[in-house]
Design a protein around this motif. Structure first.
Motif, PDB file in Angstrom:
ATOM      1  N   PHE A 321       0.842  -1.192   0.000  1.00 33.89           N
ATOM      2  CA  PHE A 321       0.000   0.000   0.000  1.00 33.89           C
ATOM      3  C   PHE A 321       0.878   1.243   0.000  1.00 33.89           C
ATOM      4  N   LEU A 322       0.728   2.081  -0.993  1.00 29.71           N
ATOM      5  CA  LEU A 322       1.438   3.363  -1.044  1.00 29.71           C
ATOM      6  C   LEU A 322       0.754   4.243  -2.070  1.00 29.71           C
ATOM      7  N   GLY A 323       0.403   5.451  -1.664  1.00 27.50           N
ATOM      8  CA  GLY A 323      -0.326   6.359  -2.534  1.00 27.50           C
ATOM      9  C   GLY A 323       0.532   7.482  -3.081  1.00 27.50           C
ATOM     10  N   LEU A 324       0.303   8.712  -2.597  1.00 29.45           N
ATOM     11  CA  LEU A 324       0.893   9.927  -3.148  1.00 29.45           C
ATOM     12  C   LEU A 324       1.854  10.547  -2.145  1.00 29.45           C
ATOM     13  N   LEU A 325       3.054  10.903  -2.607  1.00 26.19           N
ATOM     14  CA  LEU A 325       4.035  11.633  -1.817  1.00 26.19           C
ATOM     15  C   LEU A 325       4.211  12.993  -2.475  1.00 26.19           C
ATOM     16  N   MET A 326       3.783  14.062  -1.799  1.00 23.48           N
ATOM     17  CA  MET A 326       3.681  15.384  -2.438  1.00 23.48           C
ATOM     18  C   MET A 326       4.493  16.418  -1.680  1.00 23.48           C
ATOM     19  N   GLY A 327       5.364  17.137  -2.405  1.00 22.93           N
ATOM     20  CA  GLY A 327       6.174  18.191  -1.818  1.00 22.93           C
ATOM     21  C   GLY A 327       5.383  19.459  -1.557  1.00 22.93           C
ATOM     22  N   GLU A 328       5.991  20.389  -0.850  1.00 24.21           N
ATOM     23  CA  GLU A 328       5.297  21.609  -0.408  1.00 24.21           C
ATOM     24  C   GLU A 328       4.892  22.502  -1.579  1.00 24.21           C
ATOM     25  N   HIS A 329       3.791  23.234  -1.353  1.00 26.49           N
ATOM     26  CA  HIS A 329       3.283  24.249  -2.275  1.00 26.49           C
ATOM     27  C   HIS A 329       2.807  23.669  -3.614  1.00 26.49           C
ATOM     28  N   THR A 330       2.506  22.390  -3.672  1.00 25.22           N
ATOM     29  CA  THR A 330       2.009  21.807  -4.918  1.00 25.22           C
ATOM     30  C   THR A 330       0.487  21.834  -4.936  1.00 25.22           C
ATOM     31  N   LYS A 331      -0.087  22.047  -6.111  1.00 24.95           N
ATOM     32  CA  LYS A 331      -1.537  22.151  -6.290  1.00 24.95           C
ATOM     33  C   LYS A 331      -1.972  21.197  -7.387  1.00 24.95           C
ATOM     34  N   CYS A 332      -3.172  20.652  -7.243  1.00 26.46           N
ATOM     35  CA  CYS A 332      -3.745  19.858  -8.329  1.00 26.46           C
ATOM     36  C   CYS A 332      -5.185  20.279  -8.552  1.00 26.46           C
ATOM     37  N   SER A 333      -5.640  20.159  -9.785  1.00 32.64           N
ATOM     38  CA  SER A 333      -6.961  20.652 -10.181  1.00 32.64           C
ATOM     39  C   SER A 333      -8.048  19.667  -9.757  1.00 32.64           C
ATOM     40  N   ILE A 334      -9.306  20.058  -9.980  1.00 31.87           N
ATOM     41  CA  ILE A 334     -10.425  19.181  -9.669  1.00 31.87           C
ATOM     42  C   ILE A 334     -10.326  17.891 -10.471  1.00 31.87           C
ATOM     43  N   ASN A 335     -10.786  16.815  -9.847  1.00 33.43           N
ATOM     44  CA  ASN A 335     -10.835  15.496 -10.475  1.00 33.43           C
ATOM     45  C   ASN A 335      -9.461  14.967 -10.881  1.00 33.43           C
ATOM     46  N   SER A 336      -8.415  15.404 -10.189  1.00 36.40           N
ATOM     47  CA  SER A 336      -7.081  14.861 -10.450  1.00 36.40           C
ATOM     48  C   SER A 336      -7.021  13.409  -9.989  1.00 36.40           C
ATOM     49  N   MET A 337      -6.235  12.592 -10.705  1.00 35.62           N
ATOM     50  CA  MET A 337      -6.087  11.185 -10.360  1.00 35.62           C
ATOM     51  C   MET A 337      -4.599  10.828 -10.275  1.00 35.62           C
ATOM     52  N   PHE A 338      -4.243  10.165  -9.177  1.00 40.37           N
ATOM     53  CA  PHE A 338      -2.851   9.781  -8.945  1.00 40.37           C
ATOM     54  C   PHE A 338      -2.765   8.275  -8.757  1.00 40.37           C
ATOM     55  N   ASN A 339      -1.863   7.650  -9.481  1.00 39.61           N
ATOM     56  CA  ASN A 339      -1.681   6.214  -9.402  1.00 39.61           C
ATOM     57  C   ASN A 339      -0.907   5.828  -8.146  1.00 39.61           C
ATOM     58  N   THR A 340      -0.829   4.522  -7.878  1.00 37.35           N
ATOM     59  CA  THR A 340      -0.059   4.045  -6.736  1.00 37.35           C
ATOM     60  C   THR A 340       1.385   4.512  -6.858  1.00 37.35           C
ATOM     61  N   GLY A 341       1.936   4.928  -5.735  1.00 40.30           N
ATOM     62  CA  GLY A 341       3.346   5.300  -5.710  1.00 40.30           C
ATOM     63  C   GLY A 341       3.699   6.477  -6.582  1.00 40.30           C
TER      64      GLY A 341
END
Length: 417
Positions: A321-341
């Motif tokens: 199990f591992l999802g999203l690792l996100m650095g500071e000040h990052t933005k994503c729009s509506i309905n964004s999709m992120f794969n495993t890892g």
């Protein structure tokens, strides 16, 4: 003897999560690594901190930054900043430290080293960005050790998170309700629940501590029909939106806003994830914004082990199990999709149709279908200023200089949009 928490070369493996903070600023469990040191060492034990030079102007106002000045106070105990301090480690540091010239080695990791500050300082008497642990080991008497917990991989804060929460639960003040709890809210097993002064639990909200704990810090607002269950820790002034479902090892840093479904995840302070969408087994750094309907996958369809892509390197995590690792000040729009890892860099602006790439560079603009370009530093800075001002934080000159420094390193002089 001075105790100095230090950063070593392996800190670079934690980028982008450590672009704007020292490695001991990472959370795992309900505390940062630095907070674990402070808790277990106690208020009577002083220590100072080594960190990369470009971070010092931002952190020296609230961190005791180490300065080597020579003289009598030259005896130091270096302590790896990736160490998750516990009672055993604290007792060793205070009561049974290595002798001068000795180091404790666990596998390839230098955990503790006792020696002279002059041996690690640069010619200008300042410490380098990264302590050269290989040289320290080669010059020291080695004592083999085991049983210490150190972060070694960028996903370790998430992987260690459930175990750290279980351990830290024993140190929390549970069983006290001081805030305002609606009589139409549900509290299951109140002996494992804490609600701080000024917190508000609104009608229909459920705090379920039957198989874990729920800790609600002062000033938190939990809106109607929200559910908090099984090891949930909310920092001060967090807002949990109506209908949210936070369950199974969730930590939310102060002044963040949360909604939708969140499990087994760490959200640092000042994050906006207040809309519907699933976030699982993820690490979201400060000042990030996840648009409405953002979803992360944390489990592969074939139930295989998750692999990361960082730049052009494929890394086998060994985690299911591992999802999203996100650095500071990052933005994503509506309905964004992120794969495993997925690893999303610092100050990226992500949009487009379909799954985002599994590696999103820092200071980039775009995403699936839209392509990825470099994000102009001035535009990124202006957005960051606006976002921070919305939480009544004014970007300091030191913070701006740090931001520009990282942008220059990450963009490598390439054209931006």
């Amino acid at each position: 003897m001075q105790i100095v928490i230090f950063e070593d070369e392996m800190v670079q493996e934690f980028q982008p999560l450590v672009h704007f903070k020292p490695v001991y600023g990472l959370y795992t469990g309900c505390r940062t690594i630095l907070q674990k040191f402070r808790f277990h060492l106690g208020s009577d034990v002083a220590f100072s901190c080594h960190l990369r030079r470009y971070l010092e102007p931002v952190y020296r106002e609230h961190l005791p930054v180490f300065r080597h000045k020579g003289g009598m106070e030259d005896d130091i105990l270096l302590v790896n900043g990736r160490l998750l301090c516990d009672k055993r480690a604290a007792d060793l540091m205070v009561h049974n430290p290595p002798a001068p010239g000795q180091c404790l080695l666990q596998g390839d990791d230098l955990v503790f080293a006792r020696g002279s500050a002059a041996n690690v300082a640069a010619p200008d008497k300042l410490l380098p960005d990264y302590i050269d642990t290989e040289r320290l080991i080669s010059e020291s008497e080695i004592i083999k050790s085991e049983g210490f917990r150190l972060l070694r991989n960028i996903w370790d804060p998430v992987a260690f998170h459930p175990g750290e929460l279980e351990r830290e639960a024993e140190t929390l003040e549970l069983g006290r309700i001081s805030g305002r709890v609606s009589p139409r809210a549900g509290l299951e097993n109140p002996g494992n629940i804490f609600v701080g002064e000024g917190a508000v639990i609104k009608p229909g909200a459920v705090l379920d501590a039957e198989t874990g704990f729920v800790f609600v810090s002062p000033g938190v607002v939990v809106e109607p029909l929200a559910v908090l269950a099984t090891n949930v820790f909310l920092g001060e002034s967090v807002c949990v939106r109506a209908g949210a479902n936070l369950h199974s090892n969730v930590v939310v840093g102060s002044v963040s806003r949360t909604g939708g479904e969140i499990e087994d995840s760490i959200i640092e302070p000042y994050v906006n994830k207040q809309h519907d969408g699933f976030l699982g087994h993820s690490y979201i750094s400060s000042w990030c914004n996840l648009g409405a309907g953002t979803n992360t996958s944390d489990l592969r369809n074939n139930y295989g082990k998750v692999r990361l892509m960082i730049e052009n390197r494929e890394i086998r995590t060994g985690e299911q199990f591992l999802g999203l690792l996100m650095g500071e000040h990052t933005k994503c729009s509506i309905n964004s999709m992120f794969n495993t890892g997925t690893v999303a860099g610092t100050s990226a602006n992500i949009f487009g149709n379909g799954f985002s790439p599994k590696y999103i560079p820092s200071f980039s603009w775009g995403g699936p279908g839209a392509g990825v370009q470099h994000y102009d530093t001035e535009k990124a800075l202006e957005t960051a200023r606006i976002v921070m001002a919305r939480r009544n934080i004014k970007m300091s000159a030191a913070y701006e200089a740090m931001f520009r420094y990282v942008a220059t390193l990450e963009q490598g002089g390439k054209a931006s949009v």
